[in-house]
Design an enzyme around this catalytic site. Sequence first.
Site, PDB file in Angstrom:
ATOM      1  N   TYR A 148       0.726  -1.112   0.068  1.00  0.00           N
ATOM      2  CA  TYR A 148      -0.057  -0.048  -0.085  1.00  0.00           C
ATOM      3  C   TYR A 148       0.921   1.242  -0.047  1.00  0.00           C
ATOM      4  O   TYR A 148       0.476   2.424  -0.478  1.00  0.00           O
ATOM      5  CB  TYR A 148      -0.838   0.161   1.137  1.00  0.00           C
ATOM      6  CG  TYR A 148      -2.077  -0.723   0.879  1.00  0.00           C
ATOM      7  CD1 TYR A 148      -2.384  -2.075   0.616  1.00  0.00           C
ATOM      8  CD2 TYR A 148      -3.375   0.168   1.181  1.00  0.00           C
ATOM      9  CE1 TYR A 148      -3.620  -2.561   0.560  1.00  0.00           C
ATOM     10  CE2 TYR A 148      -4.766  -0.367   1.213  1.00  0.00           C
ATOM     11  CZ  TYR A 148      -4.664  -1.914   0.798  1.00  0.00           C
ATOM     12  OH  TYR A 148      -5.982  -2.479   0.442  1.00  0.00           O
ATOM     13  N   LYS A 199       2.787 -15.626   1.613  1.00  0.00           N
ATOM     14  CA  LYS A 199       2.842 -16.132   0.514  1.00  0.00           C
ATOM     15  C   LYS A 199       4.476 -16.489   0.503  1.00  0.00           C
ATOM     16  O   LYS A 199       5.209 -16.002  -0.127  1.00  0.00           O
ATOM     17  CB  LYS A 199       2.585 -15.325  -0.729  1.00  0.00           C
ATOM     18  CG  LYS A 199       1.210 -15.407  -1.110  1.00  0.00           C
ATOM     19  CD  LYS A 199       0.687 -17.117  -1.316  1.00  0.00           C
ATOM     20  CE  LYS A 199       1.054 -17.121  -2.964  1.00  0.00           C
ATOM     21  NZ  LYS A 199       0.572 -18.734  -3.207  1.00  0.00           N
ATOM     22  N   ASP A 232      -3.362 -17.917  -0.134  1.00  0.00           N
ATOM     23  CA  ASP A 232      -4.227 -18.643  -0.973  1.00  0.00           C
ATOM     24  C   ASP A 232      -5.127 -19.621  -0.260  1.00  0.00           C
ATOM     25  O   ASP A 232      -6.180 -19.848  -0.248  1.00  0.00           O
ATOM     26  CB  ASP A 232      -3.678 -18.849  -2.365  1.00  0.00           C
ATOM     27  CG  ASP A 232      -2.540 -19.972  -1.958  1.00  0.00           C
ATOM     28  OD1 ASP A 232      -2.181 -19.952  -0.911  1.00  0.00           O
ATOM     29  OD2 ASP A 232      -2.257 -20.624  -3.086  1.00  0.00           O
ATOM     30  N   ASP A 256      -6.456  -7.050   3.682  1.00  0.00           N
ATOM     31  CA  ASP A 256      -7.580  -6.362   2.838  1.00  0.00           C
ATOM     32  C   ASP A 256      -8.495  -7.496   2.253  1.00  0.00           C
ATOM     33  O   ASP A 256      -9.642  -7.546   2.516  1.00  0.00           O
ATOM     34  CB  ASP A 256      -6.939  -5.455   1.980  1.00  0.00           C
ATOM     35  CG  ASP A 256      -8.111  -4.853   1.393  1.00  0.00           C
ATOM     36  OD1 ASP A 256      -9.129  -4.442   2.062  1.00  0.00           O
ATOM     37  OD2 ASP A 256      -7.980  -4.532  -0.292  1.00  0.00           O
ATOM     38  N   ASP A 260     -12.272  -9.151   4.212  1.00  0.00           N
ATOM     39  CA  ASP A 260     -13.515  -8.986   3.215  1.00  0.00           C
ATOM     40  C   ASP A 260     -14.168 -10.265   3.431  1.00  0.00           C
ATOM     41  O   ASP A 260     -15.376 -10.583   3.509  1.00  0.00           O
ATOM     42  CB  ASP A 260     -13.511  -8.770   1.706  1.00  0.00           C
ATOM     43  CG  ASP A 260     -13.756  -7.101   1.716  1.00  0.00           C
ATOM     44  OD1 ASP A 260     -13.625  -6.245   2.912  1.00  0.00           O
ATOM     45  OD2 ASP A 260     -14.088  -6.651   0.788  1.00  0.00           O
TER      46      ASP A 260
HETATM   47  C1  IPM Z   1     -10.542  -1.571   3.703  1.00  0.00           C
HETATM   48  C2  IPM Z   1     -10.776  -0.637   2.237  1.00  0.00           C
HETATM   49  C3  IPM Z   1      -9.634   0.542   2.039  1.00  0.00           C
HETATM   50  C4  IPM Z   1      -8.277  -0.275   2.074  1.00  0.00           C
HETATM   51  C5  IPM Z   1      -9.805   1.491   1.111  1.00  0.00           C
HETATM   52  C6  IPM Z   1     -11.100   2.189   1.044  1.00  0.00           C
HETATM   53  C7  IPM Z   1      -8.558   2.221   0.763  1.00  0.00           C
HETATM   54  O1  IPM Z   1     -10.804  -1.555   1.403  1.00  0.00           O
HETATM   55  O2  IPM Z   1     -10.348  -0.483   4.650  1.00  0.00           O
HETATM   56  O3  IPM Z   1     -10.555  -2.643   3.794  1.00  0.00           O
HETATM   57  O4  IPM Z   1      -8.032  -0.989   0.892  1.00  0.00           O
HETATM   58  O5  IPM Z   1      -7.577  -0.427   2.999  1.00  0.00           O
HETATM   59 MG    MG Z   2     -10.962  -3.626   2.078  1.00  0.00          MG
END
Ligand code: IPM
Ligand code: MG
Length: 374
Positions: A148, A199, A232, A256, A260
């Site tokens: 990042y 990884k 993975d 990240d 999710d």
């Molecule tokens: C998160 C989001 C952020 C990230 C974005 C909005 C920059 O996806 O907080 O998970 O990628 O970290």
């Molecule tokens: Mg995110």
Amino acid sequence: MTQTRASNRKVLVLAGDGIGPEIMRQTLRVIEFFDQHRIVSFEITEGLVGGAALDESGVPLTDQTMAEALASDAVLFGAVGGPKWDDTLPFELRPERGILRLRKEMDLFANLRPAVVFDALADASSLKRELVGGLDLMIVRELTGGIYFGEPRGVETLPDGSRRGINTEVYTEAEIERVVRAAFDLARKRSRRLCEVDKANVMESGGLWRDVAQKVHDSDYRDVELSFMYADNCAMQLVRNPKQFDVVVTSNLFGDLLSDCAAMLTGSLGMLPSASLGAPDATGRRKALYEPVHGSAPDIAGKDRANPLACILSFAMMLRYSFDMPEEADLVEDAVRRALASGVRTSDIVQPNTGRVSTQVMGDTVLRELEKAA
Ligand code: IPM
Ligand code: MG
């Protein structure tokens, strides 16, 4: 700007874009509840971030707001971004840069993303109830390093006129060590199991993560069981058998993606809070920012349909991690649990046998449950 009663707990509220303001409105009602019942009061300041800041001042986060964030005890953040700003802007001016700057300049390296399945929602998960019922795992995502922020980065033009895009995964031992320690500390308060995810089979930096995690374990955390997994495989294991995990620690990018995935196990991204923490200073105080994991959801923004629970639960994490108020945090979490048990659902978690309610009514229900408990 709104001000509540003077207090030594300074909280900067940055609602942001899309559904940010509407979920924050409900969360502020919960904060006011604590103030009104003389349980705990906060000094609340509101500011702009993301597209909202961009429209007002031309940047996604002003230096002034950045300074306020640094001076506060905690930041409560909504969400940023939306189609209004996306394609037209240079990278540095995108709404997302607002949250990235906050994370970087506050040095919030440890991002705690719990995935907890509320019993009333086990059937809203895309996985079977027996796989997710009772699930309670914590992803600790490194938040200020890795690809990042790594240099070199950018898009360059090659001699033949074609372009090449570059981003760099880079981690120092110190950066890995501090987040791994935070994860071990958490694991110690839970089931004493930590899984480091990388990884290492293709990335040298991943090998370094393993090495550092093992060393930290051997020197200071022998009472915690440490395991390793490729990212993975971890994605696959999260949907195959998520209850095998207690605490997972991983890099910024993998965290990240995996958070999710873990969020969806709980039935809705709208349910998942997070805490981003810096290192404790001499007095034990640490910089902190709390935000729901879901984004700004521009498609439903302003329609009173968003789920405010992830934001409300982020406030509960603030009580727990910034203000050392576990009982008050439990009060909020129990109120959310009972609100769900009473059958109210926003559209993201609606089930065949439940009613669909608005953001506002979900807030009303949580408030009512808090009142009952107070
Ligand atoms: C998160 C989001 C952020 C990230 C974005 C909005 C920059 O996806 O907080 O998970 O990628 O970290
Ligand atoms: Mg995110």
